[in-house]
Write a protein that holds these residues in place. Structure first.
Motif, PDB file in Angstrom:
ATOM      1  N   PHE A  19       0.831  -1.207   0.000  1.00  0.00           N
ATOM      2  CA  PHE A  19       0.000   0.000   0.000  1.00  0.00           C
ATOM      3  C   PHE A  19       0.867   1.259   0.000  1.00  0.00           C
ATOM      4  CE2 PHE A  19      -3.715  -2.535   1.597  1.00  0.00           C
ATOM      5  CZ  PHE A  19      -4.553  -2.209   0.544  1.00  0.00           C
ATOM      6  N   ALA A  23       1.137   4.512  -2.697  1.00  0.00           N
ATOM      7  CA  ALA A  23       0.652   5.789  -2.188  1.00  0.00           C
ATOM      8  C   ALA A  23       1.449   6.965  -2.730  1.00  0.00           C
ATOM      9  CB  ALA A  23       0.684   5.781  -0.655  1.00  0.00           C
ATOM     10  N   ARG A  28       2.933   4.965  -8.892  1.00  0.00           N
ATOM     11  CA  ARG A  28       1.814   4.351  -9.604  1.00  0.00           C
ATOM     12  C   ARG A  28       2.022   4.462 -11.112  1.00  0.00           C
ATOM     13  NH1 ARG A  28      -1.059   6.946  -5.552  1.00  0.00           N
ATOM     14  NH2 ARG A  28      -1.693   8.634  -6.921  1.00  0.00           N
ATOM     15  N   ASP A  29       2.543   5.599 -11.538  1.00  0.00           N
ATOM     16  CA  ASP A  29       2.820   5.778 -12.956  1.00  0.00           C
ATOM     17  C   ASP A  29       3.887   4.792 -13.422  1.00  0.00           C
ATOM     18  OD1 ASP A  29       2.169   7.524 -15.293  1.00  0.00           O
ATOM     19  OD2 ASP A  29       4.336   7.854 -15.257  1.00  0.00           O
ATOM     20  N   ARG A  33       3.496   1.907 -16.295  1.00  0.00           N
ATOM     21  CA  ARG A  33       4.360   1.879 -17.475  1.00  0.00           C
ATOM     22  C   ARG A  33       5.096   0.554 -17.617  1.00  0.00           C
ATOM     23  NH1 ARG A  33       5.148   6.652 -20.092  1.00  0.00           N
ATOM     24  NH2 ARG A  33       4.211   8.482 -19.119  1.00  0.00           N
ATOM     25  N   THR A  35       4.272  -2.168 -16.444  1.00  0.00           N
ATOM     26  CA  THR A  35       3.305  -3.249 -16.633  1.00  0.00           C
ATOM     27  C   THR A  35       2.891  -3.309 -18.099  1.00  0.00           C
ATOM     28  OG1 THR A  35       2.491  -3.040 -14.375  1.00  0.00           O
ATOM     29  CG2 THR A  35       1.040  -4.125 -15.934  1.00  0.00           C
ATOM     30  N   LEU A  47      11.357  10.285 -17.964  1.00  0.00           N
ATOM     31  CA  LEU A  47       9.941  10.674 -18.023  1.00  0.00           C
ATOM     32  C   LEU A  47       9.571  11.729 -16.991  1.00  0.00           C
ATOM     33  CD1 LEU A  47       8.427   7.082 -18.335  1.00  0.00           C
ATOM     34  CD2 LEU A  47       8.725   8.738 -20.185  1.00  0.00           C
ATOM     35  N   TYR A  48      10.391  11.870 -15.970  1.00  0.00           N
ATOM     36  CA  TYR A  48      10.014  12.748 -14.869  1.00  0.00           C
ATOM     37  C   TYR A  48      11.034  13.870 -14.703  1.00  0.00           C
ATOM     38  CZ  TYR A  48       7.564   8.360 -14.158  1.00  0.00           C
ATOM     39  OH  TYR A  48       6.828   7.229 -14.363  1.00  0.00           O
ATOM     40  N   THR A  49      10.596  14.905 -14.024  1.00  0.00           N
ATOM     41  CA  THR A  49      11.489  16.058 -13.843  1.00  0.00           C
ATOM     42  C   THR A  49      12.472  15.833 -12.702  1.00  0.00           C
ATOM     43  OG1 THR A  49       9.832  17.070 -12.418  1.00  0.00           O
ATOM     44  CG2 THR A  49       9.797  17.692 -14.738  1.00  0.00           C
ATOM     45  N   LEU A  93      -6.535  -6.892  -2.255  1.00  0.00           N
ATOM     46  CA  LEU A  93      -7.581  -5.897  -2.443  1.00  0.00           C
ATOM     47  C   LEU A  93      -8.941  -6.565  -2.565  1.00  0.00           C
ATOM     48  CD1 LEU A  93      -5.620  -3.568  -4.858  1.00  0.00           C
ATOM     49  CD2 LEU A  93      -5.898  -3.421  -2.393  1.00  0.00           C
TER      50      LEU A  93
ATOM     51  N   MET B   1       6.623  16.724 -15.496  1.00  0.00           N
ATOM     52  CA  MET B   1       6.430  15.372 -14.941  1.00  0.00           C
ATOM     53  C   MET B   1       5.202  14.740 -15.587  1.00  0.00           C
ATOM     54  SD  MET B   1       6.194  14.131 -11.025  1.00  0.00           S
ATOM     55  CE  MET B   1       5.217  15.540 -10.562  1.00  0.00           C
ATOM     56  N   VAL B   2       5.325  13.544 -16.046  1.00  0.00           N
ATOM     57  CA  VAL B   2       4.226  12.859 -16.720  1.00  0.00           C
ATOM     58  C   VAL B   2       3.636  11.813 -15.781  1.00  0.00           C
ATOM     59  CG1 VAL B   2       3.522  11.546 -18.717  1.00  0.00           C
ATOM     60  CG2 VAL B   2       5.441  13.129 -18.898  1.00  0.00           C
ATOM     61  N   VAL B   3       2.440  12.116 -15.275  1.00  0.00           N
ATOM     62  CA  VAL B   3       1.776  11.171 -14.375  1.00  0.00           C
ATOM     63  C   VAL B   3       0.335  10.985 -14.829  1.00  0.00           C
ATOM     64  CG1 VAL B   3       0.967  10.798 -12.035  1.00  0.00           C
ATOM     65  CG2 VAL B   3       3.230  11.753 -12.425  1.00  0.00           C
ATOM     66  N   ASP B   4       0.052   9.795 -15.326  1.00  0.00           N
ATOM     67  CA  ASP B   4      -1.304   9.534 -15.799  1.00  0.00           C
ATOM     68  C   ASP B   4      -2.318   9.647 -14.674  1.00  0.00           C
ATOM     69  OD1 ASP B   4      -0.428   9.130 -18.278  1.00  0.00           O
ATOM     70  OD2 ASP B   4      -0.735   6.972 -18.329  1.00  0.00           O
ATOM     71  N   ASN B  12      -5.002  12.657  -7.929  1.00  0.00           N
ATOM     72  CA  ASN B  12      -3.853  11.915  -7.431  1.00  0.00           C
ATOM     73  C   ASN B  12      -3.697  12.108  -5.930  1.00  0.00           C
ATOM     74  OD1 ASN B  12      -2.637  10.428  -9.522  1.00  0.00           O
ATOM     75  ND2 ASN B  12      -1.920  12.323 -10.470  1.00  0.00           N
ATOM     76  N   ILE B  15      -6.044   9.779  -4.205  1.00  0.00           N
ATOM     77  CA  ILE B  15      -5.569   8.395  -4.280  1.00  0.00           C
ATOM     78  C   ILE B  15      -4.405   8.189  -3.328  1.00  0.00           C
ATOM     79  CG2 ILE B  15      -4.653   6.623  -5.817  1.00  0.00           C
ATOM     80  CD1 ILE B  15      -6.026   8.039  -8.121  1.00  0.00           C
ATOM     81  N   ASP B  16      -3.503   9.165  -3.287  1.00  0.00           N
ATOM     82  CA  ASP B  16      -2.395   9.108  -2.330  1.00  0.00           C
ATOM     83  C   ASP B  16      -2.930   8.894  -0.919  1.00  0.00           C
ATOM     84  OD1 ASP B  16      -0.718   9.620  -4.413  1.00  0.00           O
ATOM     85  OD2 ASP B  16      -0.038  11.578  -3.720  1.00  0.00           O
ATOM     86  N   PHE B  19      -4.408   5.262  -0.357  1.00  0.00           N
ATOM     87  CA  PHE B  19      -3.412   4.192  -0.223  1.00  0.00           C
ATOM     88  C   PHE B  19      -2.595   4.375   1.045  1.00  0.00           C
ATOM     89  CE2 PHE B  19      -3.775   3.259  -4.893  1.00  0.00           C
ATOM     90  CZ  PHE B  19      -4.107   1.927  -4.727  1.00  0.00           C
ATOM     91  N   LEU B  93      -9.206   0.598  -7.197  1.00  0.00           N
ATOM     92  CA  LEU B  93      -8.446  -0.648  -7.227  1.00  0.00           C
ATOM     93  C   LEU B  93      -8.854  -1.494  -8.429  1.00  0.00           C
ATOM     94  CD1 LEU B  93      -8.544  -1.351  -3.409  1.00  0.00           C
ATOM     95  CD2 LEU B  93      -6.777  -0.252  -4.777  1.00  0.00           C
ATOM     96  N   LEU B  96      -6.853  -0.181 -11.338  1.00  0.00           N
ATOM     97  CA  LEU B  96      -5.483  -0.688 -11.310  1.00  0.00           C
ATOM     98  C   LEU B  96      -5.457  -2.133 -11.791  1.00  0.00           C
ATOM     99  CD1 LEU B  96      -3.763   0.580  -8.048  1.00  0.00           C
ATOM    100  CD2 LEU B  96      -3.160   1.061 -10.399  1.00  0.00           C
ATOM    101  N   ILE B  99      -5.697  -2.440 -15.522  1.00  0.00           N
ATOM    102  CA  ILE B  99      -4.438  -2.171 -16.215  1.00  0.00           C
ATOM    103  C   ILE B  99      -3.546  -3.408 -16.174  1.00  0.00           C
ATOM    104  CG2 ILE B  99      -2.297  -0.855 -16.101  1.00  0.00           C
ATOM    105  CD1 ILE B  99      -3.917   1.509 -15.055  1.00  0.00           C
ATOM    106  N   TRP B 100      -3.424  -3.996 -14.972  1.00  0.00           N
ATOM    107  CA  TRP B 100      -2.544  -5.136 -14.818  1.00  0.00           C
ATOM    108  C   TRP B 100      -3.031  -6.321 -15.647  1.00  0.00           C
ATOM    109  CZ3 TRP B 100      -2.447  -4.735  -8.765  1.00  0.00           C
ATOM    110  CH2 TRP B 100      -1.816  -3.543  -8.424  1.00  0.00           C
TER     111      TRP B 100
END
Lengths: 120, 120
Positions: A19, A23, A28-29, A33, A35, A47-49, A93, B1-4, B12, B15-16, B19, B93, B96, B99-100
């Motif tokens: 968990f 968090a 999570r991103d 990715r 996955t 991908l990130y700053t 979950l 920053m790229v965060v889907d 976000n 969600i933070d 979790f 959940l 998520l 996606i998996w």
DNA sequence: ATATCGTACAACCAAATGGTTGTAGATAAG
DNA sequence: CTTATCTACAACCATTTGGTTGTACGATAT
């Protein structure tokens, strides 16, 4: 301290790690990715700053939570989604969801009983 | 920053909070208990070895994550599972998991294609 | 051979976490 | 009225977290 074990197979410490790993939006991103495809650590970092070291730490957190694996390939380290770990998380979950739904069902039952009292 | 964004409805930050709230065994236990019945804060505190204030803080964390609600009744504060919040968490959940699972399905498809190549 | 790339890791820092104790205010019970 | 109970909240403390920079080292490319 009374803390129910939610799973026979996952320790509370493992669940904590899962968990907590999830968090964070960046982590999570990363999970999403890796996955959906393969990334090296530096490929992810691009991908990130934030700094490379920061991304490296995020990957380490995901690795400790068994949500991700690293494999050395040449000078790169390939990060992939750990399907066993992800499945454990999913199972966990499901269990939480079951507890919550049981509660919802119990409420539904109580309401249903009330309805019966109103019948002729 | 790229965060889907994983959801149109949950930020976000939300969600933070969800979790992170679940990343503690005591808090998961509290969620399970108040989802199965009513507890005052002190009623909860009696279940654990830590101080009342510590339990109070755990409840506050769960409340900020919308997993729990508090309602004043006399001098007590009744803690209940927040079904809307819990449902949000469940929905999150599910996403998520989707996606998996899509990743797993894609792998299955690739393997199936390879099998076809081996056909006569 | 040398420079570059990808990684690992240490040291450091600010902020958040999880816990404590103590104080104070409502509410209920004697 | 007085006392006990339940809660809120502040102050403090140790540890963890999420980030940084800097150094070192194996693998790769020129």
């Amino acid at each position: 301290m009374v803390v129910d074990k939610l799973s026979k197979h996952l320790s509370n410490a493992e669940i904590d790690r899962i968990f907590q790993a999830l968090a964070d939006a960046t982590r999570r991103d990363i999970v999403a990715r890796v996955t959906a495809g393969e990334y090296s650590v530096s490929g992810l970092a691009a991908l990130y700053t934030m700094s490379f070291a920061a991304v490296q730490k995020h990957v380490a957190v995901l690795e400790r939570a068994s949500l991700v694996t690293k494999e050395k390939r040449g000078r790169e380290q390939i990060v992939r989604g750990n399907h066993e770990g992800l499945q454990k998380a999913r199972h966990l979950l499901d269990q939480l969801e079951t507890i919550w739904r049981q509660r919802a069902d119990r409420i539904a039952d109580i309401l249903a009983e009330d309805d019966e009292k109103d019948l002729p």
